[in-house]
Design a protein around this motif. Structure first.
Motif, short mmCIF file in Angstrom:
data_model
loop_
_atom_site.label_atom_id
_atom_site.label_comp_id
_atom_site.label_asym_id
_atom_site.label_seq_id
_atom_site.Cartn_x
_atom_site.Cartn_y
_atom_site.Cartn_z
N PRO A 7 0.83 -1.20 0.00
CA PRO A 7 0.00 0.00 0.00
C PRO A 7 0.87 1.25 0.00
O PRO A 7 0.35 2.36 0.15
N ALA A 8 2.20 1.10 -0.16
CA ALA A 8 3.12 2.24 -0.18
C ALA A 8 2.92 3.14 1.03
O ALA A 8 2.38 4.23 0.93
N ALA A 9 3.34 2.64 2.18
CA ALA A 9 3.18 3.36 3.45
C ALA A 9 3.55 4.83 3.29
O ALA A 9 4.65 5.14 2.87
N PRO A 10 2.60 5.73 3.59
CA PRO A 10 2.86 7.16 3.39
C PRO A 10 3.95 7.63 4.34
O PRO A 10 4.00 7.21 5.49
N PRO A 11 4.84 8.47 3.86
CA PRO A 11 5.91 8.99 4.71
C PRO A 11 5.33 9.84 5.83
O PRO A 11 4.49 10.70 5.58
N ARG A 12 5.77 9.60 7.05
CA ARG A 12 5.22 10.36 8.17
C ARG A 12 6.31 11.05 8.95
O ARG A 12 7.42 10.56 9.08
N VAL A 13 5.95 12.20 9.50
CA VAL A 13 6.85 12.91 10.40
C VAL A 13 6.89 12.13 11.71
O VAL A 13 5.83 11.73 12.21
N PRO A 14 8.07 11.87 12.26
CA PRO A 14 8.16 11.10 13.51
C PRO A 14 7.37 11.74 14.64
O PRO A 14 7.40 12.96 14.80
N HIS A 15 6.64 10.92 15.40
CA HIS A 15 5.83 11.55 16.45
C HIS A 15 6.66 12.07 17.60
O HIS A 15 6.18 12.84 18.41
N ASP A 16 7.91 11.67 17.63
CA ASP A 16 8.85 12.32 18.53
C ASP A 16 8.82 13.84 18.31
O ASP A 16 8.74 14.63 19.26
N ILE B 67 13.46 9.43 3.56
CA ILE B 67 13.70 10.40 4.64
C ILE B 67 13.31 11.80 4.17
O ILE B 67 12.59 12.53 4.86
N ALA B 68 13.81 12.17 2.99
CA ALA B 68 13.53 13.50 2.46
C ALA B 68 12.02 13.72 2.29
O ALA B 68 11.50 14.77 2.69
N ASP B 69 11.34 12.73 1.74
CA ASP B 69 9.90 12.88 1.52
C ASP B 69 9.15 13.02 2.84
O ASP B 69 8.23 13.84 2.96
N ALA B 70 9.53 12.20 3.81
CA ALA B 70 8.81 12.22 5.09
C ALA B 70 8.97 13.56 5.79
O ALA B 70 8.02 14.09 6.38
N LEU B 71 10.15 14.12 5.74
CA LEU B 71 10.41 15.36 6.48
C LEU B 71 10.18 16.61 5.64
O LEU B 71 10.21 17.72 6.14
N GLY B 72 9.95 16.40 4.34
CA GLY B 72 9.71 17.55 3.48
C GLY B 72 10.97 18.29 3.11
O GLY B 72 10.93 19.47 2.79
N TYR B 73 12.12 17.60 3.14
CA TYR B 73 13.37 18.24 2.80
C TYR B 73 13.69 17.98 1.33
O TYR B 73 13.30 16.99 0.74
N ASP B 74 14.46 18.89 0.79
CA ASP B 74 15.00 18.68 -0.55
C ASP B 74 16.06 17.58 -0.48
O ASP B 74 16.81 17.48 0.50
N ARG B 75 16.15 16.75 -1.51
CA ARG B 75 17.10 15.63 -1.48
C ARG B 75 18.54 16.10 -1.50
O ARG B 75 19.42 15.47 -0.91
N GLY B 76 18.77 17.19 -2.20
CA GLY B 76 20.11 17.75 -2.21
C GLY B 76 20.52 18.26 -0.85
O GLY B 76 21.66 18.11 -0.42
N GLN B 77 19.55 18.85 -0.17
CA GLN B 77 19.81 19.37 1.17
C GLN B 77 20.11 18.24 2.14
O GLN B 77 20.99 18.34 3.00
#
Lengths: 165, 165
Positions: A7-16, B67-77
DNA sequence: TATTGTTATACTCTATAACTATA
DNA sequence: TATAGTTATAGAGTATAACAATA
């Protein structure tokens, strides 16, 4: 092609991070800023123009230094903002006869009218941005933010202690 | 020299602006960001490092793109951030044997330990920044911000709808 | 000498777009 | 051809500092 995570797990911001209020403040504040910039730009303005006009409409006339200090802007940055506002005929700059180094800035009639439009934009932005919250919640949020703003920046105080002489 | 405004009226932000919640959000968010940057820097980190470590500690191992997608960062960054973390021995990069274009990133033991320190910094920042609010108010604020964050960025959702197959 | 507004400079951040190696 | 990571480039935004006029 067969993906490994079906289901392509959506990227999530860590709840930390989501557990941190200042992290949320940064994120939400950034989102608000981007949204506001885009909306003001469509009208040919920036939130900075709004701030300057709003300040002048309450405390006009004033010098450039006072405007910059009140809004927390760099004086060099303010020069460009005033150039743009003046070019549109929304503010006027005159030399202060009492101190010819100073410029007295004042809003024009057109400036007051433009301010009305900018107020409308700000109200619409508030309304759009806070759509998941009901009326009471919006008031609560506003009150809490106002107290934080005041604590971290005394210029954001609503009622300055009326010094009686 | 005789000043014209004897008590030197303190410069104030117009209440026109203070009445706007999104204005306050921008201001307070900015203040939080500046404060956080300064505090993390003293420890030799940035909030971005914390975010990457926190994400990896929850979802490790992962590819850089995830990682980049989850946090909303640019991949280059992200490349630079990972370089710095790797140099400190806090993360490891390895080629994915299944797809040699990908890098598998994972936290090291030292990285987990460093994350503990960064959590402490974040907690201290929250505590300091929210000092004018009591416990209940902090919870209320956090809840309201979480709902706004979730609405404006789906990645900030706490519980993704558990898709049962 | 200090200050006001102005201009110019430099530095940071971010966004874009090549480039490589793999697929 | 398309994608993952990397690197390089350019642009916006901001901060710093020089500058001219006036005090």
């Amino acid at each position: 092609m067969v993906p490994k995570t079906p289901p392509a797990a959506p990227p999530r911001v860590p709840h930390d991070l989501l557990a941190s209020t200042q992290f949320l403040l940064k994120r939400v504040g950034m989102a608000a800023k981007e949204r506001a910039l885009a909306e003001y730009e469509q009208a040919g303005f920036s939130p900075y123009h709004h701030a300057v006009l709003a300040f002048l409409s309450e405390d006009s006339p004033d010098t450039q230094g006072e405007i910059a200090d009140a809004l927390g802007y760099d004086r060099g940055q303010l020069v460009g903002l005033l150039d743009e506002l003046e070019e549109k005929g929304l503010v006027e700059r005159r030399r202060d006869p009492d101190d010819r180094r100073r410029h007295i800035v004042r809003v024009t009639g057109a400036g007051t009218k433009a301010l009305g439009r900018l107020r409308g934009i700000a109200a619409a932005l508030d309304d759009e941005f806070l759509v998941p919250l009901d009326g009471d919640e919006r008031e609560t949020l506003h009150g809490l933010l106002a107290r934080l703003a005041e604590h971290h920046d005394p210029r954001c105080t609503l009622q300055p202690p009326a010094a009686s002489p």
